[in-house]
Design a protein around this motif. Structure first.
Motif, PDB file in Angstrom:
ATOM      1  N   LEU A 147       0.663  -1.241   0.171  1.00 58.51           N
ATOM      2  CA  LEU A 147      -0.189   0.182   0.497  1.00 58.51           C
ATOM      3  C   LEU A 147       1.277   1.177   0.389  1.00 58.51           C
ATOM      4  CD1 LEU A 147      -2.474  -1.274   2.251  1.00 58.51           C
ATOM      5  CD2 LEU A 147      -3.199  -1.008   0.086  1.00 58.51           C
ATOM      6  N   VAL A 148       1.802   1.300   1.195  1.00 57.28           N
ATOM      7  CA  VAL A 148       3.257   1.847   0.672  1.00 57.28           C
ATOM      8  C   VAL A 148       3.367   2.630  -0.500  1.00 57.28           C
ATOM      9  CG1 VAL A 148       5.035   3.669   1.609  1.00 57.28           C
ATOM     10  CG2 VAL A 148       3.273   2.469   3.241  1.00 57.28           C
ATOM     11  N   SER A 149       3.442   0.958  -1.130  1.00 58.65           N
ATOM     12  CA  SER A 149       4.389   1.338  -2.468  1.00 58.65           C
ATOM     13  C   SER A 149       3.777   2.258  -3.405  1.00 58.65           C
ATOM     14  CB  SER A 149       4.725   0.416  -2.981  1.00 58.65           C
ATOM     15  OG  SER A 149       5.454   0.332  -4.206  1.00 58.65           O
ATOM     16  N   LYS A 150       2.249   2.272  -3.386  1.00 58.61           N
ATOM     17  CA  LYS A 150       1.409   2.265  -4.282  1.00 58.61           C
ATOM     18  C   LYS A 150       0.740   3.655  -4.164  1.00 58.61           C
ATOM     19  CE  LYS A 150      -1.531  -1.883  -5.633  1.00 58.61           C
ATOM     20  NZ  LYS A 150      -2.838  -2.665  -5.272  1.00 58.61           N
ATOM     21  N   SER A 151       1.172   3.910  -2.960  1.00 58.55           N
ATOM     22  CA  SER A 151       0.376   5.492  -2.646  1.00 58.55           C
ATOM     23  C   SER A 151       1.788   6.254  -2.963  1.00 58.55           C
ATOM     24  CB  SER A 151       0.344   5.207  -1.057  1.00 58.55           C
ATOM     25  OG  SER A 151       0.877   5.520  -0.336  1.00 58.55           O
ATOM     26  N   ASN A 152       2.921   6.059  -2.891  1.00 61.47           N
ATOM     27  CA  ASN A 152       4.708   7.234  -2.971  1.00 61.47           C
ATOM     28  C   ASN A 152       5.417   6.586  -4.066  1.00 61.47           C
ATOM     29  OD1 ASN A 152       4.788   8.997  -0.239  1.00 61.47           O
ATOM     30  ND2 ASN A 152       3.748   6.511   0.729  1.00 61.47           N
ATOM     31  N   GLY A 153       5.197   5.676  -4.701  1.00 63.25           N
ATOM     32  CA  GLY A 153       6.313   5.185  -6.025  1.00 63.25           C
ATOM     33  C   GLY A 153       7.290   4.854  -5.751  1.00 63.25           C
ATOM     34  N   PHE A 154       7.271   4.340  -4.142  1.00 68.11           N
ATOM     35  CA  PHE A 154       8.664   4.145  -3.937  1.00 68.11           C
ATOM     36  C   PHE A 154       8.151   2.516  -4.670  1.00 68.11           C
ATOM     37  CE2 PHE A 154       9.365   7.608  -1.097  1.00 68.11           C
ATOM     38  CZ  PHE A 154       9.871   8.148  -1.878  1.00 68.11           C
ATOM     39  N   SER A 155       9.516   1.575  -4.703  1.00 68.98           N
ATOM     40  CA  SER A 155       9.297   0.219  -5.731  1.00 68.98           C
ATOM     41  C   SER A 155       9.164  -0.276  -4.066  1.00 68.98           C
ATOM     42  CB  SER A 155      10.508  -0.647  -5.952  1.00 68.98           C
ATOM     43  OG  SER A 155      12.012  -0.885  -4.809  1.00 68.98           O
ATOM     44  N   GLN A 156       8.274  -1.910  -4.231  1.00 65.65           N
ATOM     45  CA  GLN A 156       8.041  -2.604  -2.754  1.00 65.65           C
ATOM     46  C   GLN A 156       9.437  -3.183  -1.440  1.00 65.65           C
ATOM     47  OE1 GLN A 156       5.071  -5.950  -2.402  1.00 65.65           O
ATOM     48  NE2 GLN A 156       4.146  -4.451  -4.315  1.00 65.65           N
ATOM     49  N   ALA A 157      10.403  -3.258  -2.731  1.00 62.35           N
ATOM     50  CA  ALA A 157      12.151  -3.729  -2.838  1.00 62.35           C
ATOM     51  C   ALA A 157      12.560  -2.673  -1.956  1.00 62.35           C
ATOM     52  CB  ALA A 157      12.319  -4.104  -3.392  1.00 62.35           C
ATOM     53  N   THR A 158      12.517  -1.514  -1.377  1.00 58.31           N
ATOM     54  CA  THR A 158      13.055   0.027  -1.664  1.00 58.31           C
ATOM     55  C   THR A 158      12.383  -0.225  -0.450  1.00 58.31           C
ATOM     56  OG1 THR A 158      13.573   0.669  -3.309  1.00 58.31           O
ATOM     57  CG2 THR A 158      13.348   2.513  -1.394  1.00 58.31           C
ATOM     58  N   ILE A 159      11.325   0.000   0.049  1.00 55.51           N
ATOM     59  CA  ILE A 159      10.321   0.022   0.823  1.00 55.51           C
ATOM     60  C   ILE A 159      11.018  -0.902   2.010  1.00 55.51           C
ATOM     61  CG2 ILE A 159       8.425   0.435   2.519  1.00 55.51           C
ATOM     62  CD1 ILE A 159       6.978   1.284  -0.305  1.00 55.51           C
ATOM     63  N   GLU A 160      10.665  -2.527   2.391  1.00 57.93           N
ATOM     64  CA  GLU A 160      11.347  -2.949   2.003  1.00 57.93           C
ATOM     65  C   GLU A 160      12.518  -2.881   3.037  1.00 57.93           C
ATOM     66  OE1 GLU A 160      10.275  -8.014   2.511  1.00 57.93           O
ATOM     67  OE2 GLU A 160      10.429  -6.499   0.660  1.00 57.93           O
ATOM     68  N   GLY A 161      13.477  -2.407   2.133  1.00 57.81           N
ATOM     69  CA  GLY A 161      15.383  -2.702   3.435  1.00 57.81           C
ATOM     70  C   GLY A 161      14.502  -1.431   3.932  1.00 57.81           C
ATOM     71  N   CYS A 162      14.153   0.315   3.569  1.00 59.65           N
ATOM     72  CA  CYS A 162      14.634   1.146   5.029  1.00 59.65           C
ATOM     73  C   CYS A 162      13.555   0.500   5.342  1.00 59.65           C
ATOM     74  CB  CYS A 162      13.670   2.362   3.527  1.00 59.65           C
ATOM     75  SG  CYS A 162      13.963   2.999   2.651  1.00 59.65           S
ATOM     76  N   LEU A 163      12.850  -0.284   5.804  1.00 60.16           N
ATOM     77  CA  LEU A 163      12.602  -0.082   7.297  1.00 60.16           C
ATOM     78  C   LEU A 163      12.887  -1.059   7.631  1.00 60.16           C
ATOM     79  CD1 LEU A 163       8.319  -0.899   6.181  1.00 60.16           C
ATOM     80  CD2 LEU A 163       8.531   0.476   7.941  1.00 60.16           C
ATOM     81  N   GLN A 164      13.821  -2.321   7.243  1.00 60.85           N
ATOM     82  CA  GLN A 164      14.583  -3.434   7.704  1.00 60.85           C
ATOM     83  C   GLN A 164      15.546  -2.864   8.350  1.00 60.85           C
ATOM     84  OE1 GLN A 164      13.646  -6.742   8.106  1.00 60.85           O
ATOM     85  NE2 GLN A 164      15.773  -6.806   9.458  1.00 60.85           N
ATOM     86  N   ALA A 165      16.297  -1.313   7.283  1.00 60.16           N
ATOM     87  CA  ALA A 165      17.418  -0.985   8.080  1.00 60.16           C
ATOM     88  C   ALA A 165      17.339   0.096   9.637  1.00 60.16           C
ATOM     89  CB  ALA A 165      18.222   0.113   6.816  1.00 60.16           C
ATOM     90  N   VAL A 166      15.950   0.670   9.275  1.00 55.61           N
ATOM     91  CA  VAL A 166      15.636   1.597  10.271  1.00 55.61           C
ATOM     92  C   VAL A 166      15.255  -0.126  11.317  1.00 55.61           C
ATOM     93  CG1 VAL A 166      12.847   1.825  11.234  1.00 55.61           C
ATOM     94  CG2 VAL A 166      14.636   3.212   8.830  1.00 55.61           C
ATOM     95  N   THR A 167      14.911  -1.178  11.813  1.00 52.87           N
ATOM     96  CA  THR A 167      14.604  -1.647  12.500  1.00 52.87           C
ATOM     97  C   THR A 167      16.361  -2.255  12.924  1.00 52.87           C
ATOM     98  OG1 THR A 167      12.277  -2.664  11.841  1.00 52.87           O
ATOM     99  CG2 THR A 167      13.961  -4.049  13.003  1.00 52.87           C
ATOM    100  N   ASP A 168      16.949  -2.248  12.355  1.00 53.01           N
ATOM    101  CA  ASP A 168      17.518  -3.068  12.857  1.00 53.01           C
ATOM    102  C   ASP A 168      18.606  -1.697  13.510  1.00 53.01           C
ATOM    103  OD1 ASP A 168      17.910  -5.665  11.249  1.00 53.01           O
ATOM    104  OD2 ASP A 168      18.931  -4.682   9.505  1.00 53.01           O
ATOM    105  N   GLU A 169      18.660  -0.841  12.741  1.00 48.68           N
ATOM    106  CA  GLU A 169      19.077   0.302  13.479  1.00 48.68           C
ATOM    107  C   GLU A 169      19.401   1.121  15.010  1.00 48.68           C
ATOM    108  OE1 GLU A 169      22.458   2.799  13.286  1.00 48.68           O
ATOM    109  OE2 GLU A 169      21.852   1.048  12.365  1.00 48.68           O
ATOM    110  N   LEU A 170      17.352   0.707  14.929  1.00 48.11           N
ATOM    111  CA  LEU A 170      16.272   1.100  16.555  1.00 48.11           C
ATOM    112  C   LEU A 170      17.314  -0.464  16.873  1.00 48.11           C
ATOM    113  CD1 LEU A 170      14.110   2.194  18.183  1.00 48.11           C
ATOM    114  CD2 LEU A 170      12.388   0.779  16.586  1.00 48.11           C
ATOM    115  N   GLN A 171      17.137  -0.981  17.024  1.00 42.95           N
ATOM    116  CA  GLN A 171      17.432  -2.371  18.021  1.00 42.95           C
ATOM    117  C   GLN A 171      18.857  -2.575  18.186  1.00 42.95           C
ATOM    118  OE1 GLN A 171      16.967  -6.109  15.485  1.00 42.95           O
ATOM    119  NE2 GLN A 171      15.105  -5.796  16.091  1.00 42.95           N
TER     120      GLN A 171
END
Length: 199
Positions: free
Chosen positions: A40-64
């Motif tokens: 849904l984020v990909s459809k509303s913002n134009g970013f690829s799903q892989a990019t969003i998934e990668g960013c979320l994983q990076a944020v999660t890793d850094e947060l931990q």
């Protein structure tokens, strides 16, 4: 689209003979799993799903990483993450306990004021919850509620099933395990991230 809610009396065993005040509770529209949310984020913002998934994983890793070092971490306009601890047993004096007896309790999220304000005004509409139960619903009804939710949303957590069916966490766990054995659902993930999907 409105947020639907219903009113419930809060149980208070100390004052069971007195009328209890009503509390508003959201009737869930369902649960968006991570895959659907990314789509849904990909459809509303134009970013690829892989990019969003990668960013979320990076944020999660850094947060931990930073939480493990004792920091309070602000994540964008979402809010502040922090850790809380618990002792293995009640402690009256500091000398009674050592570090190995202290463990992680939970990860707290204090929502940013701006994020909360962005949800206002909330479009609310009252309705009778289709999941309300005056007693303990029979297993056929619980199964029907579960399968309807899976048909509409794709997956469900134990907590969601508990709330939707109006049953205890213990009862929900027993039923979900029964449905797993019967082969009508399957389990994905582990620990607190387990979700159940239609087989």
């Amino acid at each position: 689209m409105s947020v639907y809610y219903d009113l419930y009396a809060s149980g208070n065993p100390q004052k069971k003979d007195e009328q209890q005040p009503l509390h508003a509770r959201v009737i869930p529209s369902g649960t968006l799993d991570a895959k659907k949310f990314i789509e849904l984020v990909s459809k509303s913002n134009g970013f690829s799903q892989a990019t969003i998934e990668g960013c979320l994983q990076a944020v999660t890793d850094e947060l931990q990483h930073w939480l493990k070092q004792g920091w309070i971490v602000e994540v964008g306009e979402l809010g502040y993450f922090s850790l809380s601890l618990k002792c293995d047993h009640p402690v009256m004096e500091k000398k009674e306990i050592r570090s190995p007896s202290i463990h992680l309790n939970k990860v707290n999220l204090r929502i940013n004021k701006k994020f909360r304000e962005s949800l206002e005004p909330l479009p609310l509409e009252r309705m009778e919850s289709p999941y309300r139960s005056n007693g303990n619903p029979d297993e056929d009804k619980c199964r029907s509620i579960l399968m309807q939710h899976l048909d509409e949303q794709g997956c469900i957590t134990c907590v969601d099933f508990t709330r939707l069916a109006g049953i205890s966490r213990y009862k929900a766990t027993i039923l979900l395990n029964t449905y797993l054995e019967e082969g009508i659902i399957r389990k994905y993930g582990g620990g607190k991230t387990v979700v159940y999907l239609k087989r």
